[in-house]
Design a protein around this motif. Structure first.
Motif, short mmCIF file in Angstrom:
data_model
loop_
_atom_site.label_atom_id
_atom_site.label_comp_id
_atom_site.label_asym_id
_atom_site.label_seq_id
_atom_site.Cartn_x
_atom_site.Cartn_y
_atom_site.Cartn_z
N SER A 157 -51.47 -2.62 -16.62
CA SER A 157 -50.08 -1.50 -16.77
C SER A 157 -50.22 -0.40 -16.54
N GLU A 158 -51.25 0.16 -15.91
CA GLU A 158 -51.66 1.48 -16.09
C GLU A 158 -52.86 1.50 -15.07
N LEU A 159 -53.52 2.91 -13.73
CA LEU A 159 -54.31 2.57 -13.19
C LEU A 159 -55.44 3.00 -14.02
N SER A 160 -55.25 3.52 -15.29
CA SER A 160 -56.94 3.74 -15.91
C SER A 160 -57.46 2.91 -15.72
N ARG A 161 -56.72 1.39 -15.97
CA ARG A 161 -56.94 0.62 -16.77
C ARG A 161 -58.18 -0.28 -16.05
N TRP B 210 -51.11 -3.62 -7.76
CA TRP B 210 -50.05 -3.09 -8.68
C TRP B 210 -50.43 -2.69 -10.40
N THR B 211 -49.37 -1.47 -10.43
CA THR B 211 -49.56 -0.82 -11.61
C THR B 211 -48.19 -0.93 -12.02
N GLN C 125 -50.07 -4.51 -23.24
CA GLN C 125 -50.16 -4.38 -21.73
C GLN C 125 -49.64 -6.12 -21.58
N LYS D 257 -46.56 1.56 -14.92
CA LYS D 257 -46.74 2.68 -15.49
C LYS D 257 -46.66 3.73 -14.41
N ASP D 258 -47.64 4.02 -13.47
CA ASP D 258 -47.50 4.31 -12.59
C ASP D 258 -47.03 4.25 -11.32
N GLY D 259 -46.23 3.38 -11.38
CA GLY D 259 -45.41 2.17 -10.20
C GLY D 259 -46.26 2.48 -8.86
N TYR D 260 -47.50 2.73 -8.03
CA TYR D 260 -48.23 1.85 -7.72
C TYR D 260 -47.76 0.50 -7.04
#
Length: 245
Positions: free
Chosen positions: A97-101, A124-125, A47, A127-130
């Motif tokens: 790294s991603e929203l689930s973190r 900002w995430t 991460q 992998k998800d691109g948010y």
């Protein structure tokens, strides 16, 4: 005379520059890298590498790293993430790294993102691109998150009321079983009765005893008042005395 005026001008300019510099320092926005793993068997390096690579590509500098090993189902208020959210200010950015973190259920994630956007803090995430910030799309999402969270709270409250009403209609007695409050509340301390008494004799404070036994200071204070001072244990106290707690 001209020399005096020139010196005064220089002094005013230096003071003005110093105030501007101080204001810029105070308003400096921060970039935080947030990393979470669920167990010691997982590594944070992947991460960290992803976040650092992303920041290098965007020419961003990470001002602080927040790493923790904890389940995502645990409330964010009891995690390092909660402490981070409390100190963030408008313009700051949290990168993960991603929203689930952030969390393992949708309701918690919505609550976190809604809090960030209410403080004008960007999330900002990778992998998800948010890219949740202060644009119109993020404001629409903030409204949706807030509305969803309110609906979820109302549904939980309604389900609780319905369950209590059903149990009451079935003749079930609600609340704690009579005569068990002492053992329920003080069972953990009764196992450490000797330690509590020994610590008090050594002059240890109630707050320090509570910290070491992972209970509240009020619980220690009540235990001392009801049992230690009377030289009793919880199993020796009658159920009728529960009302005194």
């Amino acid at each position: 005379m001209l020399f005096v005026v020139f010196c005064a001008f220089v002094v005013v300019f230096i003071c003005f520059s110093g105030v501007c510099t101080l204001t810029l320092v105070q308003k400096k926005v921060m970039v935080y890298g947030y990393i979470r793993v669920s167990s010691d068997k997982q590594t944070v390096e992947n991460q960290r590498f992803e976040i650092q690579k992303f920041c290098d590509e965007k020419h961003l500098q990470v001002d602080g790293w927040i790493e923790e090993t904890i389940s995502g189902t645990k409330s964010y208020t009891k995690r390092e993430l909660g402490r981070l959210l409390r100190r963030t200010k408008a313009g700051d950015t949290i990168i993960c790294s991603e929203l689930s973190r952030l969390g393992r259920n949708l309701y918690m994630i919505m609550e976190i993102l809604g809090l960030c956007m209410s403080k004008n803090c960007r999330v900002w995430t990778i992998k998800d691109g948010y890219r949740l910030g202060d644009d119109i799309q993020s404001k629409v999402l903030a409204f949706a998150f807030g509305l969803s969270a309110e609906i979820e709270r109302n549904l939980i409250s309604q389900r609780t009321k319905e369950a209590l009403a059903r149990l009451k209609a079935e003749g079930r007695k609600l609340g704690r079983p009579e005569g068990t409050c002492m053992l329920q509340r003080y069972y953990r301390l009764s196992r450490h009765d000797a330690y509590v008494r020994r610590a008090l004799r050594k002059g240890m404070s109630q707050r320090e005893i509570a910290r070491r036994l992972h209970v509240s200071r009020n619980t220690v204070a009540r235990y001392i008042r009801l049992f230690v001072k009377n030289n009793e244990t919880p199993t020796e106290v009658l159920p009728s005395q529960c009302a005194a707690v």
